[in-house]
Design a protein around this motif. Structure first.
Motif, PDB file in Angstrom:
ATOM      1  N   GLY A 181      -6.532  56.521  -6.410  1.00 44.80           N
ATOM      2  CA  GLY A 181      -7.337  56.156  -5.251  1.00 44.80           C
ATOM      3  C   GLY A 181      -7.587  57.475  -4.357  1.00 44.80           C
ATOM      4  N   GLY A 182      -7.065  58.708  -4.861  1.00 44.29           N
ATOM      5  CA  GLY A 182      -7.155  59.885  -4.270  1.00 44.29           C
ATOM      6  C   GLY A 182      -6.660  59.986  -2.961  1.00 44.29           C
ATOM      7  N   HIS A 183      -5.560  59.416  -2.733  1.00 47.15           N
ATOM      8  CA  HIS A 183      -4.667  59.185  -1.465  1.00 47.15           C
ATOM      9  C   HIS A 183      -3.843  60.619  -1.225  1.00 47.15           C
ATOM     10  N   ALA A 184      -3.665  60.830  -0.122  1.00 52.95           N
ATOM     11  CA  ALA A 184      -2.610  61.822   0.348  1.00 52.95           C
ATOM     12  C   ALA A 184      -1.055  61.395   0.059  1.00 52.95           C
ATOM     13  N   LEU A 185      -0.220  62.034  -0.321  1.00 55.81           N
ATOM     14  CA  LEU A 185       1.000  61.799  -0.697  1.00 55.81           C
ATOM     15  C   LEU A 185       1.992  62.656  -0.248  1.00 55.81           C
ATOM     16  N   LEU A 186       3.302  62.139   0.184  1.00 51.76           N
ATOM     17  CA  LEU A 186       4.287  63.069   0.920  1.00 51.76           C
ATOM     18  C   LEU A 186       5.396  62.401   0.246  1.00 51.76           C
ATOM     19  N   ALA A 188      -8.145  56.250 -14.832  1.00 51.80           N
ATOM     20  CA  ALA A 188      -9.515  56.072 -15.019  1.00 51.80           C
ATOM     21  C   ALA A 188     -10.147  54.916 -15.058  1.00 51.80           C
ATOM     22  N   ALA A 189      -9.641  53.657 -15.497  1.00 48.40           N
ATOM     23  CA  ALA A 189     -10.040  52.623 -15.114  1.00 48.40           C
ATOM     24  C   ALA A 189     -10.227  52.054 -13.911  1.00 48.40           C
ATOM     25  N   ALA A 190      -9.425  52.491 -13.041  1.00 49.38           N
ATOM     26  CA  ALA A 190      -9.235  52.248 -11.766  1.00 49.38           C
ATOM     27  C   ALA A 190     -10.339  52.947 -10.834  1.00 49.38           C
ATOM     28  N   ARG A 191     -10.690  54.191 -11.419  1.00 50.48           N
ATOM     29  CA  ARG A 191     -11.648  54.881 -10.888  1.00 50.48           C
ATOM     30  C   ARG A 191     -13.074  54.484 -11.259  1.00 50.48           C
TER      31      ARG A 191
END
Length: 488
Positions: free
Chosen positions: A193-198, A396-399
């Motif tokens: 999902g292109g999310h920020a991760l910490l 890739a499938a999710a995107r």
């Protein structure tokens, strides 16, 4: 920004003056041009020579004015035809031997030349870079003499061919990471999902290893994305060999980086690390060790996907749609959860260390996961984890589902969806809505955090191929919201 080079040769005491607010590099072009012309057997006439760089109120910086100044002088000396040269846009640095060296910004200049319907003259080493701009005439000589001979018709310069950067080295594989199932799951969600991760964990737990394997899970750059990324690297002078980039950038600046280095700036308002990581990953290791103002400068780009660098003489807006991945220890010593190794100031040191990160910054991070230490003896017993290839296939499938869903909306991933576009696709079913409402009240989620939970839940549903967001997706998304590990 187009700059017109005007050359005047008049009677008077011999002189060579460059006007139009040139910086020191531009002023020194007089000596480089003079030597380059002498190297090919030409000498400046004994006249008063004035070179004006118009518009005169714009500060001129860099060495790429060398070539157009030399061409203007050659027109004034009658070597080249004025009408012929008027159709060219040129840039390049001259060597003392008449060679033409690489400069930054050839790709944007080539695109500008195409829009202005002009031919382009650029260094030979960057001809492949300029060739991506379109079908306009492109001349990429290696030296000034080659260019003159081509324009005179005694030599033919071939049209440069567009080139793509070769894949450099092996991409780290996720199979190298043993254990850390929760962190691996969060990394897959972040990639999808292109999310920020910490990631929070003690030293040696594998946080950096996980971050370095994220690019291997991401799909290659689309053609339009590759052009955007390459333009930024061209302006920064980092596009090696004039080859277009296809691998997503991975930038990992040291925690001593300044605000200007991270967001862009300096005398020339150069792009910073967040712009160089456009459509890629920005990894900030030891997150609390960065200066507080430097971290706070990330808040606006994380929301808007762009950054504006303002200086006294200019203002430049750079794209900065990057994916933030950060790692930190729970406290300064790193051993908060291990009483045998924790320092004597625990838990106060953890309070001070975690307090370096502001609430508004943490609120912009979609996924927060703890990365516990794996006992060294267990590393030998654990089987290798799932490799990057099958995980990348799921990503890739999710995107692909997201691309189909947001087609024509200017949204690439769930992390960019907002407003009505987000609510239309991520509103959970009744059970999920009830859970989210209860969590919003108990956890006191802000409106931003509420929407970020929806984005992550939508990504979780996409990974499963589910058409709607369910209670299980909302529950897992809520588990990744940042929570203070130490309370005052």
């Amino acid at each position: 920004m187009p700059v017109e080079v005007q050359v005047s040769m008049t009677s008077g005491l011999p002189a060579f003056t460059v006007v139009g607010l040139p910086d020191k590099a531009v002023a020194e072009s007089r000596e480089r041009v003079r030597s380059a012309l002498a190297a090919i057997g030409l000498a400046l006439p004994p006249k008063r020579i004035t070179v004006n760089l118009a518009p005169a109120d714009l500060v001129k910086e860099g060495s790429h004015y060398d070539l157009p100044i030399a061409l203007g002088l050659l027109v004034g000396m009658g070597v080249l035809d004025a009408e012929e040269m008027a159709r060219f846009l040129a840039l390049g640095e001259l060597g003392l031997d008449g060679s033409i060296a690489s400069v930054g910004g050839v790709l944007p200049a080539a695109l500008a030349a195409q829009v202005a319907e002009r031919a382009l003259i650029c260094p030979a080493a960057q001809g492949g870079e300029a060739a991506w701009a379109g079908a306009n005439e492109i001349l990429a000589p290696s030296g000034l003499l080659d260019l003159i001979n081509h324009l005179k018709g005694t030599q033919v310069l071939g049209r440069p061919q567009p080139e793509i950067a070769a894949e450099a080295g092996r991409v780290p594989d996720l199979a190298d990471v043993r254990g850390q199932e929760s962190a691996r799951r969060a990394l897959e969600i972040a990639a999808a999902g292109g999310h920020a991760l910490l990631m929070i964990g003690p030293p040696g737990a594998g946080k950096s290893m996980l971050a370095q394997r994220l690019p291997g899970l991401l799909p290659p750059l689309a053609p339009a994305e590759a052009l955007e990324v390459s333009m930024i690297h061209s302006v920064a002078g980092l596009l090696e060999g004039g080859r277009l980039l296809r691998r997503r950038p991975f930038r990992d600046p040291h925690h001593t980086a300044t605000t200007a280095a991270l967001t862009g700036g300096g005398a020339r308002a150069r792009p910073g690390e967040i712009s160089l990581a456009h459509h890629g990953v920005l990894f900030l290791d030891e997150l609390p060790e960065f200066q507080r103002p430097t971290l706070e400068a990330l808040r606006q780009p994380l929301e808007t996907g762009r950054v504006t660098v303002s200086r006294a003489n200019l203002s430049v807006t750079y794209p900065a749609r990057f994916q933030l991945v950060a790692a930190m220890n729970p406290c300064r010593c790193g051993w908060l959860d291990d009483p045998a190794q924790a320092c004597s100031r625990a838990p106060r040191c953890a309070e001070e260390y975690q307090g370096r990160l502001s609430g508004p910054l943490l609120d912009r991070i979609d996924l927060t996961v703890e990365v516990p230490a794996v006992p060294p003896l267990d590393l030998a017993r654990l089987t290798p984890g799932e490799a990057s290839a099958p995980v990348a296939a799921r990503v890739a499938a999710a995107r692909a589902r997201q691309a189909e869903r947001y087609q024509g909306m200017g949204i690439a991933t769930n992390s960019q969806a907002e407003g009505d576009a987000l609510l239309r696709v991520a509103t959970p079913d009744p059970a999920g809505a009830a859970l989210l409402a209860e969590a919003t009240e108990r956890l006191r989620l802000s409106a931003r955090a509420y929407h970020r939970v929806l984005r992550v839940a939508r990504t979780l549903a996409d990974l499963e191929g589910a058409p709607t967001v369910g209670r299980i997706h909302v529950a897992e998304a809520l588990a990744y919201r940042p929570r203070p590990r130490v309370r005052r």
